[in-house]
Design a protein around this motif. Structure first.
Motif, PDB file in Angstrom:
ATOM      1  N   THR A 427       0.874  -1.205   0.109  1.00  0.00           N
ATOM      2  CA  THR A 427       0.018   0.025  -0.048  1.00  0.00           C
ATOM      3  C   THR A 427       0.858   1.199   0.028  1.00  0.00           C
ATOM      4  N   ARG A 428       1.899   1.355   0.859  1.00  0.00           N
ATOM      5  CA  ARG A 428       2.644   2.365   1.070  1.00  0.00           C
ATOM      6  C   ARG A 428       3.239   2.908  -0.376  1.00  0.00           C
ATOM      7  N   ALA A 429       3.987   1.651  -0.960  1.00  0.00           N
ATOM      8  CA  ALA A 429       4.661   1.775  -2.393  1.00  0.00           C
ATOM      9  C   ALA A 429       3.646   2.317  -3.326  1.00  0.00           C
ATOM     10  N   GLY A 430       2.372   1.949  -3.491  1.00  0.00           N
ATOM     11  CA  GLY A 430       1.635   2.453  -4.338  1.00  0.00           C
ATOM     12  C   GLY A 430       1.428   3.944  -4.190  1.00  0.00           C
ATOM     13  N   LEU A 431       1.021   4.512  -2.857  1.00  0.00           N
ATOM     14  CA  LEU A 431       0.714   5.700  -2.622  1.00  0.00           C
ATOM     15  C   LEU A 431       1.828   6.666  -3.113  1.00  0.00           C
ATOM     16  N   GLN A 432       3.308   6.124  -2.815  1.00  0.00           N
ATOM     17  CA  GLN A 432       4.520   7.047  -3.244  1.00  0.00           C
ATOM     18  C   GLN A 432       4.378   6.976  -4.625  1.00  0.00           C
ATOM     19  N   GLY A 433       3.767   5.994  -5.323  1.00  0.00           N
ATOM     20  CA  GLY A 433       3.989   6.128  -6.820  1.00  0.00           C
ATOM     21  C   GLY A 433       2.805   7.357  -7.353  1.00  0.00           C
ATOM     22  N   ARG A 434       1.774   7.283  -6.754  1.00  0.00           N
ATOM     23  CA  ARG A 434       0.655   8.345  -7.185  1.00  0.00           C
ATOM     24  C   ARG A 434       1.130   9.882  -6.822  1.00  0.00           C
ATOM     25  N   ILE A 435       2.010   9.899  -5.855  1.00  0.00           N
ATOM     26  CA  ILE A 435       2.531  11.215  -5.411  1.00  0.00           C
ATOM     27  C   ILE A 435       3.717  11.762  -6.625  1.00  0.00           C
ATOM     28  N   GLU A 436       4.495  10.846  -6.939  1.00  0.00           N
ATOM     29  CA  GLU A 436       5.610  10.980  -7.985  1.00  0.00           C
ATOM     30  C   GLU A 436       4.907  11.475  -9.279  1.00  0.00           C
ATOM     31  N   SER A 437       3.825  10.566  -9.795  1.00  0.00           N
ATOM     32  CA  SER A 437       3.199  10.857 -10.947  1.00  0.00           C
ATOM     33  C   SER A 437       2.593  12.172 -10.810  1.00  0.00           C
ATOM     34  N   ALA A 438       1.584  12.540  -9.821  1.00  0.00           N
ATOM     35  CA  ALA A 438       1.176  13.955  -9.787  1.00  0.00           C
ATOM     36  C   ALA A 438       2.077  14.927  -9.845  1.00  0.00           C
ATOM     37  N   GLN A 439       3.166  14.957  -8.980  1.00  0.00           N
ATOM     38  CA  GLN A 439       4.330  16.017  -9.153  1.00  0.00           C
ATOM     39  C   GLN A 439       4.578  16.063 -10.613  1.00  0.00           C
ATOM     40  N   GLU A 440       4.986  15.184 -11.540  1.00  0.00           N
ATOM     41  CA  GLU A 440       5.431  15.137 -12.808  1.00  0.00           C
ATOM     42  C   GLU A 440       4.269  15.827 -13.581  1.00  0.00           C
ATOM     43  N   CYS A 441       3.034  15.652 -13.598  1.00  0.00           N
ATOM     44  CA  CYS A 441       2.075  16.383 -14.183  1.00  0.00           C
ATOM     45  C   CYS A 441       1.989  17.764 -13.764  1.00  0.00           C
ATOM     46  N   ALA A 442       2.366  17.941 -12.831  1.00  0.00           N
ATOM     47  CA  ALA A 442       2.293  19.588 -12.364  1.00  0.00           C
ATOM     48  C   ALA A 442       3.355  20.261 -12.885  1.00  0.00           C
ATOM     49  N   HIS A 443       4.554  19.674 -13.112  1.00  0.00           N
ATOM     50  CA  HIS A 443       5.771  20.578 -13.706  1.00  0.00           C
ATOM     51  C   HIS A 443       5.513  20.205 -15.249  1.00  0.00           C
ATOM     52  N   ARG A 444       4.912  19.499 -15.673  1.00  0.00           N
ATOM     53  CA  ARG A 444       4.396  19.798 -17.250  1.00  0.00           C
ATOM     54  C   ARG A 444       3.407  20.733 -17.385  1.00  0.00           C
ATOM     55  N   ALA A 445       2.621  20.884 -16.332  1.00  0.00           N
ATOM     56  CA  ALA A 445       1.566  21.807 -16.539  1.00  0.00           C
ATOM     57  C   ALA A 445       2.004  23.377 -16.579  1.00  0.00           C
ATOM     58  N   GLU A 446       3.041  23.496 -15.895  1.00  0.00           N
ATOM     59  CA  GLU A 446       3.757  24.690 -15.609  1.00  0.00           C
ATOM     60  C   GLU A 446       4.318  25.147 -17.034  1.00  0.00           C
ATOM     61  N   GLN A 447       5.224  23.943 -17.527  1.00  0.00           N
ATOM     62  CA  GLN A 447       5.655  24.212 -18.835  1.00  0.00           C
ATOM     63  C   GLN A 447       4.926  24.593 -20.031  1.00  0.00           C
ATOM     64  N   LEU A 448       3.552  23.985 -19.978  1.00  0.00           N
ATOM     65  CA  LEU A 448       2.656  24.118 -20.951  1.00  0.00           C
ATOM     66  C   LEU A 448       1.827  25.695 -20.845  1.00  0.00           C
ATOM     67  N   ALA A 449       1.830  26.032 -19.387  1.00  0.00           N
ATOM     68  CA  ALA A 449       1.178  27.300 -19.258  1.00  0.00           C
ATOM     69  C   ALA A 449       2.252  28.233 -19.937  1.00  0.00           C
ATOM     70  N   VAL A 450       3.715  28.200 -19.752  1.00  0.00           N
ATOM     71  CA  VAL A 450       4.602  29.288 -20.348  1.00  0.00           C
ATOM     72  C   VAL A 450       4.375  29.049 -21.859  1.00  0.00           C
ATOM     73  N   GLN A 451       4.109  28.094 -22.442  1.00  0.00           N
ATOM     74  CA  GLN A 451       3.983  28.122 -23.983  1.00  0.00           C
ATOM     75  C   GLN A 451       2.481  28.549 -24.346  1.00  0.00           C
ATOM     76  N   ARG A 452       1.540  28.300 -23.580  1.00  0.00           N
ATOM     77  CA  ARG A 452       0.372  28.865 -23.959  1.00  0.00           C
ATOM     78  C   ARG A 452      -0.030  30.315 -24.038  1.00  0.00           C
ATOM     79  N   GLU A 453       0.765  31.136 -23.233  1.00  0.00           N
ATOM     80  CA  GLU A 453       0.259  32.485 -23.135  1.00  0.00           C
ATOM     81  C   GLU A 453       1.052  33.058 -24.446  1.00  0.00           C
ATOM     82  N   PRO A 454       2.137  32.670 -24.954  1.00  0.00           N
ATOM     83  CA  PRO A 454       2.585  33.532 -26.359  1.00  0.00           C
ATOM     84  C   PRO A 454       1.625  32.899 -27.565  1.00  0.00           C
ATOM     85  N   ALA A 455       1.198  31.793 -27.497  1.00  0.00           N
ATOM     86  CA  ALA A 455       0.284  31.212 -28.301  1.00  0.00           C
ATOM     87  C   ALA A 455      -0.997  31.908 -28.541  1.00  0.00           C
ATOM     88  N   GLN A 456      -1.708  32.180 -27.081  1.00  0.00           N
ATOM     89  CA  GLN A 456      -2.815  33.040 -27.067  1.00  0.00           C
ATOM     90  C   GLN A 456      -2.739  34.498 -27.434  1.00  0.00           C
TER      91      GLN A 456
END
Length: 998
Positions: A427-456
């Protein structure tokens, strides 16, 4: 106010940084600002005005913001104007930066920076500058307060625009009024005119409202009067003269007529009431005779009915006598019935009690039953100790059951904890995996936000580019149309001008008077003056065509300016959006938005995963602690169970002896309790049955003796003769009713007046009632008519009083309206008392214009060698108004003429004198702020050498008041006469300034 230094960067035609040292230029008192056309001479003055007020003069205000920036400036150079000056004894530095589009620091394209302002003051004691404000509003208020004049006044008295004053000389009264109104701020006097007009309209509305109320009361009086007044109501409307007098006169006639009708109604009501009283008396007599005749006939009928019921009456009297005798036996009958009922109830209770006993006690008497009850009670008392032992044994069983439940619960806890702890690491290993996956998505969202403003931003620019492309085409079409209209208007004006010049002799001849010299040839005789032909073009037609051409030119210039603005905006949008189609940019922006939304949704589970891990760790600690506590409780339960088993065995042995054949001690005690109760109840019932049997025997003996004494053969006969209360009351009522009816019939038949009335013939009651009803109806009709007349009089009196009060209140309102109307028409110039037809604002402006003309004349006489004098005229002009006329007096001819007749050169120095005079008057009006630096823009090319010398002498005399005057001109002769110069040189990379001091 004295200017010291001006620094210009990327402003107007100046692509780079330029600096003007006004201290060096002003040392000579008179300096020249010159340069080729379009180099930027006027832009220097624009920069001064922009530094002070944040906007440029006159029509150039439309070029604010981005349009102020030089087209020659480098992309990274910001537009800036910095002015250093002294005003009111304070040395200030003003810096203005309009909004500008600069290259973005990251990525491609541009972004717009907001406008900025800064005000600093030099601290002489500290020898440094200190910041005062960076707020546009605060700086504007501070400068306006220090200078004491608005931007329009500053541009009119410091940056002297000669073209404006040339138009001012030739303008009509309305145009002069607009200019003077802006300079001297006479709007408060216009506000007084408007306020008086509003008060006049309000007072008139109040008078009309009061007249309408009075007229409404008159109509109400007409409705209240009905048709009694033959005279019609006056046909008047609110505001008509004589309305109040006509209404009050009509009301007086209506009131007098209503009072006459009320008097007639009073007399009619009195006559009807007398007739009604006579009819009522006749009706009362007829009703009394009819009543007596009916009473006698009714008594005879009642007597016949009594005779028919006489036999039944005698039988009722005999039955009442027998009932009175039986009443003596009634107490003994009641006692015997009560004794019999008690005996039957006691026998039933004894039989029921014996049926509950065992068979061994069926034949026992009352004493035997009581003895058996005492023995059973003694045995019951000996079972109390056994009861306590039985309760303790039950408690031991409950405690063993509780131990068993605890044991089962702890077993469940142990099994659940061991099962959960076995899967903890997974159980602990599964929860640690969820946390790491969400952190990667947050980093990717920040990069996409930087790209989205010039496009808009590119998408918005592309959409604006598409819109501006259509706007540019429309603006270009408007420019072509405006150019064509301007060309046609110019051709029409030139045609009319040529026609007028061809027949100018006829126009000049129209002003010839015999004996006066001709303005052309000087002759005093005019034998054959030229005549106007059909279709002659006069000055008015030419000026109208010229004005139309000027309006068309202004519209053309405005259309070209709008086209330029649209093209600049289109270029800016195209530079930011690029050449990519809008649909492609929209797809790219939409794709980035979608991917950003998906990454952001995936990253939103980070907090939930972290919280789930913390909860799982707390659950792990709780499960481990619960497992340990359950093991400790299991060991303690084993010891307690052995103790309970030993104590239970001892109690079971004691209870076996106490309960005997019963299932338990409690059951045995319950059996004994029921037996004691039943034996006691049976003993009491046996004694009660014996007592009631003896009482019944005694009651039978007393009843037989009472019946014999009352005269009855048997007790049953006496009981049959008795009447219950209801039968007795009914029989007595019948006897009393017969007696009462007999007495009443005898009394009626014995009355003398009733017997006498029966001998008379029958009366006609219906006819008498009809006559009385008719009389009452006539009284009601008369009273209704009197009440209506009374109400009419009351309502007319009330409405008349109300109308009179309205008339009294209307008097002051009419006086107020007349007074305000006189003041309003006087201030508006429409009153007959205002002979000049001069408005209040025009009157104030006329006084200011008279001051300006006097101040201008002092300089105009020097410029014209004493020939010309400016005078103010209050003669009537357009629309029948007067007050703002301006004439010039020619000392050579002694005649006063309109300023529009001056030649080009004369118009220049007259307008210059007027501008300088206006500057003095406005300066005094603004609180006497010293204006140490003045600028005069163009017009010197129309002067001859002598007049130019005189004008320069006048300007040079301004130094007497410690002033410096800057002349803006490209006249070559001025460069030889004036040594201090500021030259503006234009080039491909923008204009530049060259300065030469004295």
């Amino acid at each position: 106010m004295r200017l010291h230094r001006l620094r210009i960067t990327a402003f107007g035609p100046f692509g780079g940084a330029q600096e003007v040292d006004f201290d060096d230029l002003s040392a000579a008192g008179l300096f020249l600002l010159h340069g080729p056309t379009g180099a930027g001479k006027t832009s220097v003055l624009d920069a001064v005005c922009y530094a002070l007020y944040g906007s440029v003069p006159g029509a150039r205000q439309s070029g604010q913001g981005l349009a102020l920036r030089s087209d020659h400036a480098a992309p990274a150079t910001r537009t800036e104007v910095c002015l250093e000056l002294t005003v009111a004894g304070r040395r200030l530095e003003l810096t203005r930066q309009p909004p500008w589009e600069r290259p973005k620091k990251r990525g491609s394209g541009t972004t717009t920076d907001k406008a900025q302002s800064r005000l600093r003051e030099y601290d002489a004691s500290a020898g440094s500058w200190k910041d005062l404000s960076r707020s546009h509003q605060e700086i504007g208020e501070e400068i306006t307060q220090l200078l004491g004049m608005s931007r329009e006044q500053f541009c009119q008295v410091v940056l002297l625009p000669q073209g404006d004053f040339a138009r001012f000389l030739r303008a009509d009264a309305e145009a002069r009024g607009r200019l003077l109104g802006r300079l001297f701020d006479t709007h408060r006097f216009a506000a007084v005119e408007q306020r008086l007009a509003e008060r006049r309209r309000a007072a008139e509305a109040q008078v009309r409202d009061r007249d309408a109320e009075l007229l409404a009361d008159a109509h109400r009086m007409q409705q209240a009067a009905g048709d009694i007044v033959e005279l019609p109501l006056p046909d008047l409307a609110p505001g008509d003269p004589g309305l109040a007098e006509s209404v009050l006169s009509w009301a007086a006639i209506a009131r007098s007529t209503a009072r006459e009708r009320l008097t007639v109604a009073h007399y009619a009501q009195s006559a009807a009431e007398s007739a009604q009283a006579a009819a009522d008396r006749v009706l009362d007599d007829v009703r009394e005779v009819a009543r007596l005749q009916s009473r006698f006939a009714e008594a005879r009928e009642r007597a016949a009915r009594l005779e028919e019921r006489s036999g039944a009456h005698r039988e009722a009297e005999a039955r009442m006598e027998r009932a009175r005798k039986a009443e003596a036996v009634a107490p003994a009958l009641g006692l015997r019935d009560a004794a019999e009922a008690d005996h039957r109830r006691a026998d039933a209770e004894e039989a029921h009690a014996r049926a509950q006993l065992p068979e061994t006690f069926v034949d026992a008497g009352a004493a035997g039953l009581a003895s058996a009850a005492r023995k059973a009670a003694e045995e019951l008392g000996g079972l109390e100790s056994a009861r306590r032992a039985e309760r303790r044994l039950a408690e031991l069983g409950s405690e063993r059951d509780a131990l068993g439940r605890q044991e089962r619960a702890d077993d469940d806890v142990l099994q659940d904890a061991e099962s959960w702890l076995a899967s903890w690491e997974e159980t602990r290993a599964g929860l640690q995996g969820r946390i790491e996956s969400a952190q990667e998505c947050a980093h990717r969202a920040e990069q996409l936000a930087v790209q989205r403003e010039p496009a808009q931003a590119r998408l918005a620019a592309a959409r604006l580019r598409d819109q501006l492309a259509g706007d540019t085409d429309e603006a270009h079409a408007r420019v072509l149309a405006a150019r064509e209209r301007a060309t046609d208007a110019r051709a029409h004006w030139l045609d009319l001008k040529e026609q007028r010049l061809q027949h100018i002799a006829a126009e000049l001849a129209a002003h010839l008077v015999d004996g006066r010299p001709c303005a052309v040839c000087g002759a005093t005789e005019h034998p054959t003056p030229a005549q106007k032909i059909d279709g002659h073009v006069d000055q008015q037609a030419e000026e109208t065509a010229l004005a139309a051409y000027q309006r068309a030119e202004e519209q053309r210039a405005e259309a070209e300016r709008q086209l330029g603005v649209a093209r600049e905006a289109l270029a800016a949008a195209t530079a930011e959006a690029g050449d990519a189609p809008t649909s492609q940019l929209a797809e790219q922006a939409e794709e980035l938005t979608r991917r950003h939304a998906e990454a952001r949704d995936a990253a939103s589970g980070l907090h939930a995963a972290t919280e789930a891990l913390r909860q799982a760790e707390r659950e792990h600690e709780r499960r481990l602690a619960a497992h340990q506590e359950a093991a400790v409780r299991a060991a303690s339960r084993a010891t307690r169970r052995d103790t309970l088993d030993r104590e239970g065995a001892a109690l079971e042995e004691e209870l076996a002896q106490a309960r005997g054949t019963a299932g338990s001690v409690s059951a045995r005690a319950a059996e004994l309790e029921r037996l004691v109760g039943r034996l006691t109840e049976a003993a009491d019932a046996a004694r009660g049955a014996a007592d009631t049997a003896q009482r019944l025997k005694d009651a039978d003996a007393r009843l037989a003796d009472a019946a014999f004494r009352a005269g009855f053969d048997t007790p049953q006969a006496a009981a049959a003769a008795l009447l219950d209360d209801a039968a007795h009351r009914e029989l007595q009522r019948r006897l009393d009713a017969w007696q009462h009816e007999a007495a009443a019939v005898r009394a009626v038949l014995a009355e003398a007046d009733t017997a006498a009335a029966a001998q008379r013939p029958p009366v006609d009651l219906a006819a008498a009632e009809q006559a009385a009803s008719d009389a009452a109806r006539r009284v009601r009709e008369a009273a209704s008519a009197r009440d209506a007349a009374d109400r009419r009089c009351t309502e007319l009196d009330r409405l008349t009083h109300r109308a009179t009060a309205s008339v009294r209140r209307l008097g002051p309102l009419r006086e107020e309206y007349d007074r305000v109307a006189r003041l309003a028409t006087l201030a508006a110039g429409t009153s007959a008392d205002n002979e000049r037809k001069m408005r209040l604002e025009s009157y104030v402006l006329a006084a200011r214009l008279e001051q300006v003309a006097a101040a201008a004349t002092a300089r105009l006489q020097r410029m014209s060698s004493g020939r010309y004098t400016l005078v103010h005229s209050d003669d009537r002009s357009g629309r029948g108004r007067s007050g703002l006329g301006l004439h010039v007096v020619d000392a050579w001819t002694g005649r006063e003429r309109d300023t529009a007749t001056l030649s080009g050169g004369e118009t220049f120095f007259a307008s210059l004198a007027l501008a300088l005079g206006l500057a003095d008057v406005v300066t005094d009006e603004a609180g006497g702020v010293r204006l140490d630096t003045l600028f005069i823009d163009e017009g010197f090319g129309s002067l001859d050498d002598q007049t130019l010398d005189e004008v320069l002498d006048v300007l040079d005399s301004l130094r007497e008041r410690d002033r410096s005057v800057g002349i803006v001109s490209h006249v070559a002769d001025l460069r030889r006469r004036i040594h201090a110069q500021l030259e503006v040189v234009k080039g491909r990379s923008g204009s530049a300034v060259r300065q030469r001091g004295h």
